[in-house]
Write a protein that holds these residues in place. Structure first.
Motif, PDB file in Angstrom:
ATOM      1  N   ARG A  15      26.904   8.569 -38.161  1.00 48.83           N
ATOM      2  CA  ARG A  15      27.601   6.927 -37.873  1.00 48.83           C
ATOM      3  C   ARG A  15      29.069   6.899 -38.103  1.00 48.83           C
ATOM      4  NH1 ARG A  15      25.322   2.343 -38.099  1.00 48.83           N
ATOM      5  NH2 ARG A  15      23.357   3.166 -38.539  1.00 48.83           N
ATOM      6  N   MET A  16      29.720   7.673 -39.045  1.00 47.74           N
ATOM      7  CA  MET A  16      31.145   7.632 -38.748  1.00 47.74           C
ATOM      8  C   MET A  16      31.852   8.049 -37.388  1.00 47.74           C
ATOM      9  SD  MET A  16      33.761   9.190 -41.686  1.00 47.74           S
ATOM     10  CE  MET A  16      33.172  10.866 -41.612  1.00 47.74           C
ATOM     11  N   ARG A  17      31.280   9.041 -37.110  1.00 48.03           N
ATOM     12  CA  ARG A  17      31.745   9.661 -35.576  1.00 48.03           C
ATOM     13  C   ARG A  17      31.452   8.688 -34.701  1.00 48.03           C
ATOM     14  NH1 ARG A  17      33.588  14.811 -34.764  1.00 48.03           N
ATOM     15  NH2 ARG A  17      34.051  13.964 -32.790  1.00 48.03           N
ATOM     16  N   PHE A  18      30.210   8.193 -34.650  1.00 49.84           N
ATOM     17  CA  PHE A  18      30.031   6.873 -33.741  1.00 49.84           C
ATOM     18  C   PHE A  18      30.803   5.856 -33.833  1.00 49.84           C
ATOM     19  CE2 PHE A  18      27.855   2.763 -32.770  1.00 49.84           C
ATOM     20  CZ  PHE A  18      27.682   2.894 -31.600  1.00 49.84           C
ATOM     21  N   GLU A  19      31.188   5.331 -34.806  1.00 47.97           N
ATOM     22  CA  GLU A  19      31.975   4.225 -35.079  1.00 47.97           C
ATOM     23  C   GLU A  19      33.324   4.711 -34.677  1.00 47.97           C
ATOM     24  OE1 GLU A  19      31.628   2.843 -39.280  1.00 47.97           O
ATOM     25  OE2 GLU A  19      29.603   2.218 -38.676  1.00 47.97           O
ATOM     26  N   ASP A  20      33.938   5.766 -35.044  1.00 45.42           N
ATOM     27  CA  ASP A  20      35.345   6.318 -34.461  1.00 45.42           C
ATOM     28  C   ASP A  20      35.336   6.386 -32.808  1.00 45.42           C
ATOM     29  OD1 ASP A  20      36.130   6.708 -36.842  1.00 45.42           O
ATOM     30  OD2 ASP A  20      35.919   8.804 -36.838  1.00 45.42           O
ATOM     31  N   THR A  21      34.096   6.565 -32.284  1.00 42.99           N
ATOM     32  CA  THR A  21      34.290   6.861 -30.717  1.00 42.99           C
ATOM     33  C   THR A  21      34.280   5.262 -30.103  1.00 42.99           C
ATOM     34  OG1 THR A  21      31.867   7.357 -30.729  1.00 42.99           O
ATOM     35  CG2 THR A  21      33.357   9.054 -30.575  1.00 42.99           C
ATOM     36  N   ALA A  22      33.355   4.366 -30.869  1.00 44.83           N
ATOM     37  CA  ALA A  22      33.288   3.195 -30.590  1.00 44.83           C
ATOM     38  C   ALA A  22      34.646   2.447 -30.633  1.00 44.83           C
ATOM     39  CB  ALA A  22      32.273   2.224 -31.533  1.00 44.83           C
ATOM     40  N   TYR A  23      35.566   2.648 -31.698  1.00 50.47           N
ATOM     41  CA  TYR A  23      36.510   2.120 -31.850  1.00 50.47           C
ATOM     42  C   TYR A  23      37.896   2.435 -30.652  1.00 50.47           C
ATOM     43  CZ  TYR A  23      41.243   0.902 -33.890  1.00 50.47           C
ATOM     44  OH  TYR A  23      42.556   0.471 -34.036  1.00 50.47           O
ATOM     45  N   THR A  24      37.874   3.677 -30.541  1.00 44.04           N
ATOM     46  CA  THR A  24      38.425   4.423 -29.431  1.00 44.04           C
ATOM     47  C   THR A  24      38.349   3.861 -28.212  1.00 44.04           C
ATOM     48  OG1 THR A  24      38.866   6.401 -30.648  1.00 44.04           O
ATOM     49  CG2 THR A  24      39.265   6.391 -28.340  1.00 44.04           C
TER      50      THR A  24
ATOM     51  N   GLU B 177      26.011   7.770 -29.548  1.00 42.87           N
ATOM     52  CA  GLU B 177      25.074   6.680 -29.635  1.00 42.87           C
ATOM     53  C   GLU B 177      23.974   7.179 -29.742  1.00 42.87           C
ATOM     54  OE1 GLU B 177      24.606   2.567 -27.567  1.00 42.87           O
ATOM     55  OE2 GLU B 177      24.579   4.311 -26.127  1.00 42.87           O
ATOM     56  N   ARG B 178      23.319   8.155 -28.707  1.00 45.38           N
ATOM     57  CA  ARG B 178      22.063   8.937 -28.906  1.00 45.38           C
ATOM     58  C   ARG B 178      21.924   9.523 -30.239  1.00 45.38           C
ATOM     59  NH1 ARG B 178      23.529   9.784 -23.528  1.00 45.38           N
ATOM     60  NH2 ARG B 178      24.505  12.058 -24.122  1.00 45.38           N
ATOM     61  N   LEU B 179      22.983  10.432 -30.826  1.00 38.27           N
ATOM     62  CA  LEU B 179      22.581  11.019 -32.136  1.00 38.27           C
ATOM     63  C   LEU B 179      22.542   9.886 -32.937  1.00 38.27           C
ATOM     64  CD1 LEU B 179      25.498  13.740 -31.799  1.00 38.27           C
ATOM     65  CD2 LEU B 179      22.791  14.215 -31.902  1.00 38.27           C
ATOM     66  N   LEU B 180      23.064   8.739 -33.047  1.00 34.59           N
ATOM     67  CA  LEU B 180      22.820   7.917 -34.131  1.00 34.59           C
ATOM     68  C   LEU B 180      21.632   7.247 -34.206  1.00 34.59           C
ATOM     69  CD1 LEU B 180      24.100   6.232 -36.480  1.00 34.59           C
ATOM     70  CD2 LEU B 180      24.763   4.542 -35.063  1.00 34.59           C
ATOM     71  N   LEU B 181      20.912   6.884 -32.864  1.00 34.79           N
ATOM     72  CA  LEU B 181      19.622   6.482 -32.941  1.00 34.79           C
ATOM     73  C   LEU B 181      18.618   7.332 -33.187  1.00 34.79           C
ATOM     74  CD1 LEU B 181      20.090   4.586 -29.121  1.00 34.79           C
ATOM     75  CD2 LEU B 181      19.522   3.625 -31.518  1.00 34.79           C
ATOM     76  N   ALA B 182      19.119   8.598 -32.961  1.00 39.33           N
ATOM     77  CA  ALA B 182      17.934   9.852 -33.408  1.00 39.33           C
ATOM     78  C   ALA B 182      18.140  10.371 -34.987  1.00 39.33           C
ATOM     79  CB  ALA B 182      18.271  11.084 -32.842  1.00 39.33           C
ATOM     80  N   HIS B 183      19.384   9.840 -35.644  1.00 36.30           N
ATOM     81  CA  HIS B 183      19.549  10.093 -37.007  1.00 36.30           C
ATOM     82  C   HIS B 183      20.308   8.957 -37.566  1.00 36.30           C
ATOM     83  CE1 HIS B 183      18.493  14.378 -35.999  1.00 36.30           C
ATOM     84  NE2 HIS B 183      19.439  14.123 -35.084  1.00 36.30           N
ATOM     85  N   PRO B 184      19.635   7.955 -37.763  1.00 36.67           N
ATOM     86  CA  PRO B 184      20.276   6.448 -38.404  1.00 36.67           C
ATOM     87  C   PRO B 184      20.983   6.778 -39.706  1.00 36.67           C
ATOM     88  CG  PRO B 184      17.677   6.329 -37.915  1.00 36.67           C
ATOM     89  CD  PRO B 184      18.296   7.464 -37.479  1.00 36.67           C
ATOM     90  N   ALA B 185      20.234   7.509 -40.351  1.00 35.00           N
ATOM     91  CA  ALA B 185      20.529   7.803 -41.976  1.00 35.00           C
ATOM     92  C   ALA B 185      21.681   8.409 -42.209  1.00 35.00           C
ATOM     93  CB  ALA B 185      19.424   8.164 -42.876  1.00 35.00           C
ATOM     94  N   ASP B 186      22.181   9.296 -41.139  1.00 32.19           N
ATOM     95  CA  ASP B 186      23.394  10.471 -41.246  1.00 32.19           C
ATOM     96  C   ASP B 186      24.618   9.366 -41.421  1.00 32.19           C
ATOM     97  OD1 ASP B 186      25.126  12.398 -40.872  1.00 32.19           O
ATOM     98  OD2 ASP B 186      23.606  13.651 -39.818  1.00 32.19           O
ATOM     99  N   SER B 187      25.322   9.691 -42.453  1.00 33.69           N
ATOM    100  CA  SER B 187      26.528   9.154 -42.550  1.00 33.69           C
ATOM    101  C   SER B 187      27.629   9.688 -41.736  1.00 33.69           C
ATOM    102  CB  SER B 187      26.947   8.883 -43.891  1.00 33.69           C
ATOM    103  OG  SER B 187      27.006  10.180 -44.520  1.00 33.69           O
ATOM    104  N   SER B 188      27.680  10.888 -41.453  1.00 34.11           N
ATOM    105  CA  SER B 188      28.606  11.722 -40.600  1.00 34.11           C
ATOM    106  C   SER B 188      28.466  11.246 -39.222  1.00 34.11           C
ATOM    107  CB  SER B 188      28.558  13.217 -41.074  1.00 34.11           C
ATOM    108  OG  SER B 188      27.453  13.534 -40.520  1.00 34.11           O
TER     109      SER B 188
END
Length: 80
Positions: A33-42, A20-31
């Motif tokens: 975002r994908m890892r964040f969504e995977d951890t969110a799903y888990t 979540e912190r990495l996504l907030l720091a790098h919102p345009a980075d698709s990789s």
């Protein structure tokens, strides 16, 4: 209902927070975002919730230390 171990919940919640912190720091980075969504799903599956925000809240509540209650005095059924 079976509950996950607190160690598993803590690990997955930590992963979620990190991504979540990495996504907030790098919102345009698709990789990221994908890892964040995977951890969110888990975390959602682990906690039995439909959204990541609710799952994270449930995980925090689950990991919160329980407070001990003071023992009640025995109930006197004789009315004294």
């Amino acid at each position: 209902m079976l509950l996950p171990t607190k160690a598993d919940v803590a690990r997955h919640l930590g992963d979620y927070r990190e991504w979540e912190r990495l996504l907030l720091a790098h919102p345009a980075d698709s990789s990221v975002r994908m890892r964040f969504e995977d951890t969110a799903y888990t975390l959602c599956v682990l906690m039995g919730e439909c959204t990541a925000r609710v799952a994270a809240d449930a995980a925090e509540l689950y990991l919160r230390p329980r407070t001990t209650r003071r023992a009640r005095p025995p109930l006197d059924l004789r009315g004294r």
